[in-house]
Design an enzyme around this catalytic site. Structure first.
Site, mmCIF file in Angstrom:
data_model
loop_
_atom_site.group_PDB
_atom_site.id
_atom_site.type_symbol
_atom_site.label_atom_id
_atom_site.label_comp_id
_atom_site.label_asym_id
_atom_site.label_seq_id
_atom_site.Cartn_x
_atom_site.Cartn_y
_atom_site.Cartn_z
ATOM 1 N N THR A 1 0.828 -1.208 0.000
ATOM 2 C CA THR A 1 0.000 0.000 0.000
ATOM 3 C C THR A 1 0.857 1.251 0.000
ATOM 4 O OG1 THR A 1 -1.540 1.296 1.353
ATOM 5 C CG2 THR A 1 -0.200 -0.284 2.530
ATOM 6 N N SER B 1 -1.440 3.042 10.614
ATOM 7 C CA SER B 1 -2.382 2.168 11.325
ATOM 8 C C SER B 1 -1.722 0.798 11.468
ATOM 9 C CB SER B 1 -3.689 2.003 10.521
ATOM 10 O OG SER B 1 -3.449 1.181 9.379
ATOM 11 N N TYR C 1 -2.915 -1.872 10.369
ATOM 12 C CA TYR C 1 -3.049 -2.497 9.037
ATOM 13 C C TYR C 1 -1.881 -2.081 8.141
ATOM 14 C CZ TYR C 1 -3.984 -2.242 4.108
ATOM 15 O OH TYR C 1 -3.808 -2.298 2.754
ATOM 16 N N HIS C 2 -1.662 -0.744 8.025
ATOM 17 C CA HIS C 2 -0.582 -0.282 7.152
ATOM 18 C C HIS C 2 0.766 -0.822 7.644
ATOM 19 C CE1 HIS C 2 -3.682 2.791 5.977
ATOM 20 N NE2 HIS C 2 -3.163 2.554 4.795
ATOM 21 N N LYS D 1 1.630 -4.262 6.355
ATOM 22 C CA LYS D 1 2.179 -4.277 4.985
ATOM 23 C C LYS D 1 3.671 -3.939 5.001
ATOM 24 C CE LYS D 1 -1.776 -4.662 2.522
ATOM 25 N NZ LYS D 1 -2.060 -5.666 1.484
HETATM 26 N N1 USQ Z 1 -11.473 9.728 4.586
HETATM 27 C C1 USQ Z 1 -12.393 10.760 4.639
HETATM 28 N N2 USQ Z 1 -13.715 10.429 4.653
HETATM 29 C C2 USQ Z 1 -14.157 9.142 4.620
HETATM 30 C C3 USQ Z 1 -13.226 8.100 4.576
HETATM 31 C C4 USQ Z 1 -11.880 8.422 4.560
HETATM 32 O O1 USQ Z 1 -12.034 11.938 4.651
HETATM 33 O O2 USQ Z 1 -15.382 8.937 4.655
HETATM 34 C C5 USQ Z 1 -10.029 10.032 4.522
HETATM 35 C C6 USQ Z 1 -9.200 9.331 5.580
HETATM 36 O O3 USQ Z 1 -9.150 10.063 6.770
HETATM 37 C C7 USQ Z 1 -7.852 9.218 4.873
HETATM 38 C C8 USQ Z 1 -8.215 9.119 3.395
HETATM 39 O O4 USQ Z 1 -9.559 9.542 3.288
HETATM 40 O O5 USQ Z 1 -7.110 10.386 5.068
HETATM 41 C C9 USQ Z 1 -8.116 7.710 2.839
HETATM 42 O O6 USQ Z 1 -8.886 6.849 3.639
HETATM 43 P P1 USQ Z 1 -9.456 5.477 3.048
HETATM 44 O O7 USQ Z 1 -10.292 4.850 4.102
HETATM 45 O O8 USQ Z 1 -10.073 5.686 1.717
HETATM 46 O O9 USQ Z 1 -8.111 4.685 2.771
HETATM 47 P P2 USQ Z 1 -7.080 3.988 3.744
HETATM 48 O O10 USQ Z 1 -7.570 3.827 5.127
HETATM 49 O O11 USQ Z 1 -5.774 4.705 3.575
HETATM 50 O O12 USQ Z 1 -6.970 2.542 3.126
HETATM 51 C C10 USQ Z 1 -7.357 2.240 1.785
HETATM 52 C C11 USQ Z 1 -7.604 0.752 1.685
HETATM 53 C C12 USQ Z 1 -6.302 0.025 1.956
HETATM 54 C C13 USQ Z 1 -5.214 0.540 1.054
HETATM 55 C C14 USQ Z 1 -5.076 2.042 1.157
HETATM 56 C C15 USQ Z 1 -4.144 2.655 0.158
HETATM 57 O O13 USQ Z 1 -8.611 0.360 2.593
HETATM 58 O O14 USQ Z 1 -6.499 -1.355 1.769
HETATM 59 O O15 USQ Z 1 -3.995 -0.046 1.418
HETATM 60 O O16 USQ Z 1 -6.369 2.637 0.895
HETATM 61 S S1 USQ Z 1 -3.328 4.072 0.814
HETATM 62 O O17 USQ Z 1 -4.296 4.992 1.396
HETATM 63 O O18 USQ Z 1 -2.578 4.693 -0.264
HETATM 64 O O19 USQ Z 1 -2.482 3.587 1.877
#
Ligand code: USQ
Length: 406
Positions: free
Chosen positions: A144, A179, A181-182, A185
C-alpha cells in the site's frame, strides 16, 4: 501463464480473476471468505449484491470456459498452501489475501492482533511455501502507498539515494505507516525483501493507492449483475471515493474527515487490474525485489468530495459536504508528491478520467439506494485511532434527517 490468486473473492480478486481469464490466462484462486465475514461483523454488506463463490464460478465458466478454478482455504494453514502450490505449479502468485482495512485494525487489541497475524504470518507462510515448492514463481504482492505515510518529502519508488556522513547508498525509503493495518504491509515488505535476498525469490511489491470504482472491462453491474464485484461503503471497509459515491446516491452529506487536506494517490479498479496484469506479464529477474508505486492521480479528500458533488449534480442529485470530526490520527494538511514511473514505462495508461469514472459509479449505484439506506447506520465514522470512539458527536450523527434528494 498460470496465475494463482490469493484472495480471489475480494473486491480486486474477483475482478482480476475475470480480467486475466478474458486474456486467456489460466487462473486458480484461494479464499477463506474472511472479507464477507468481517463486513458482516461491522454490520454492513456490499452495496452491489455479489454471488456466492460457487455461482461466481459457474458464471466464469460460462464466460471463459475452463479458465477459472477455486479452492476454499486459509493461507495460514501451511499444509493447505503447500498442497495448492504442489498441485497447481503457478508461474505467478498474486497475493491479495490480506485484511485490507485500517479502521478494522484499530478497533481494539484483538483486531490489531488478528490483522497482523493474518497478514504478516500469512505472507510468511507463503514465502516459505514458495521457497520449498515454487522457487521460480513470481510473487506479485499487494502492499500500500500507506506504507510510506506522509513524510513531507517526495516519495520515490521504493528506494532512494542517500548520503550520510560522507558515504552514499541506495536504501529503502523510510516507511511511516499510520495504522496497524498499514504497519502489517510494512512488515511484509521487509520479509519479502529478505527472502528475495536469501532464497533468490522474485517479487513485485505493489504500493497501491486508494482504490475506487465499480466497473471493469469484464464487470458491469448495471448490464450484467452476475459479474459484480463487491462494493463496500461502511466506515470500516469503504474507501473514501466509494463511500462518497454511496453517500451521494442517498443524499447523505459527504463525510470529509477533519480539515480535508489529506492527500493520497488514487487508482480506479479497472486500472488496478490493468497494472496487476502488466506486473504479471513482466516478471523481475530471479532474486530481484522491485517496487511499483501504483496510482493514477493525487488528490486531497476535499477536492474529491467536490468532484463527487458535481457528478451527483449531473445526475440531478444535490448533496452537501460535511466536515466530520476526524476519527484518525493523521496529517490533515501536508505535502505529497510521488514517483510512479515504472508501470507507465511498461505500458500502463489510465482508462478513464475521474469524472467519467464517477459518472459510471453513480449510474451503477443508483439502482442500490435501498441497500445503502438499509445500512445507513454504518456510514458515520465510529472507529477511532485513540480507541475512544465514536468519533462523531452523537448530536451530529443524528443530524442527518433530511429527506434524500434523489
Ligand atoms: N477519509 C475521509 N472520509 C471518509 C473516509 C476516509 O475523509 O469517509 C479520509 C481518511 O481520513 C484518509 C483518506 O480519506 O485520510 C483515505 O482513507 P481510506 O479509508 O479511503 O483509505 P485507507 O484507510 O488509507 O486505506 C485504503 C484501503 C487500503 C489501502 C489504502 C491505500 O482500505 O487497503 O492499502 O487505501 S493508501 O491509502 O494509499 O495507503
Amino acid at each position: 501463464m498460470n496465475v494463482l490468486i490469493l484472495g480471489m473473492d475480494g473486491y480486486i480478486g474477483w475482478g482480476l480473476s475475470l480480467h486475466l481469464a478474458a486474456k486467456g490466462i489460466t487462473v486458480s484462486g484461494i479464499d477463506n471468505f474472511s472479507r464477507r465475514r468481517h463486513v458482516e461483523e461491522v454490520g454492513s454488506w456490499s452495496a452491489i449484491p455479489i454471488l456466492s463463490m460457487s455461482d461466481r464460478l459457474s458464471v466464469a465458466d460460462r464466460l471463459y470456459p475452463g479458465k477459472v478454478s477455486f479452492i476454499e482455504g486459509d493461507i495460514l494453514d501451511f499444509d493447505f498452501l503447500t498442497g495448492v502450490l504442489k498441485r497447481n505449479r503457478p508461474d505467478t502468485i498474486v497475493h491479495l489475501g490480506e485484511m485490507p482495512s485500517a479502521p478494522y485494525s484499530m478497533i481494539d487489541a484483538t483486531h490489531a492482533f488478528y490483522t497482523q497475524q493474518n497478514n504478516v504470518l500469512g505472507t510468511l507462510n507463503l514465502l516459505f511455501a514458495m521457497r520449498d515448492y515454487s522457487p521460480e514463481a513470481h510473487l506479485v504482492k499487494l502492499g500500500t502507498m500507506g506504507e510510506y505515510g506522509t513524510p513531507n518529502l517526495d516519495i520515490p519508488e521504493g528506494f532512494f539515494d542517500i548520503e550520510y556522513r560522507g558515504k552514499k547508498a541506495n536504501l529503502m525509503f523510510p516507511r511511516q505507516p499510520g495504522s496497524f493495518y498499514h504497519a502489517s504491509k510494512v512488515h511484509d515488505t521487509h520479509n519479502i525483501m529478505l527472502t528475495c535476498k536469501i532464497w533468490g525469490l522474485r517479487a513485485t511489491d505493489i504500493m497501491q493507492g486508494v482504490l475506487f470504482g465499480t466497473r471493469t472491462h469484464e464487470i458491469n453491474a448495471s448490464k450484467n449483475p452476475e459479474t459484480a464485484t463487491r462494493f463496500d461503503f461502511d466506515e470500516v471497509f469503504g474507501t473514501v471515493i466509494n463511500r462518497y459515491c454511496a453517500q451521494a446516491v442517498i443524499g447523505y452529506p459527504l463525510s470529509i474527515y477533519g480539515k480535508g487536506g489529506q492527500t493520497r494517490g488514487f487508482l480506479s479498479l479497472i486500472d488496478s487490474l490493468q497494472c496487476l496484469a502488466i506486473a504479471c506479464e513482466n516478471p523481475p529477474e530471479k532474486g530481484e525485489y522491485r517496487v511499483f508505486n501504483q496510482l493514477e492521480n493525487v488528490y486531497d479528500v476535499t477536492t474529491l468530495a467536490r468532484a463527487v458533488q458535481r457528478a451527483a449534480g449531473r445526475m440531478g442529485i444535490s448533496v452537501t459536504l460535511d466536515h466530520t470530526v476526524n476519527p484518525r490520527k493523521e496529517a490533515e494538511e501536508h505535502y505529497y508528491k510521488v514517483d510512479a514511473h515504472r508501470l507507465p514505462k511498461l505500458g500502463f495508461r489510465p482508462t478513464r478520467t475521474l469524472e467519467q469514472e464517477l459518472d459510471i459509479m453513480l449510474e451503477d449505484l443508483i439502482g442500490f439506494t435501498d441497500r445503502i439506506r438499509q445500512k445507513q447506520s454504518v456510514i458515520a465514522p465510529r472507529t477511532t485511532w485513540d480507541g475512544k470512539g465514536p468519533a462523531m458527536p452523537v448530536s451530529q450523527q443524528n443530524s442527518f434527517s433530511e429527506k434524500p434528494s434523489t
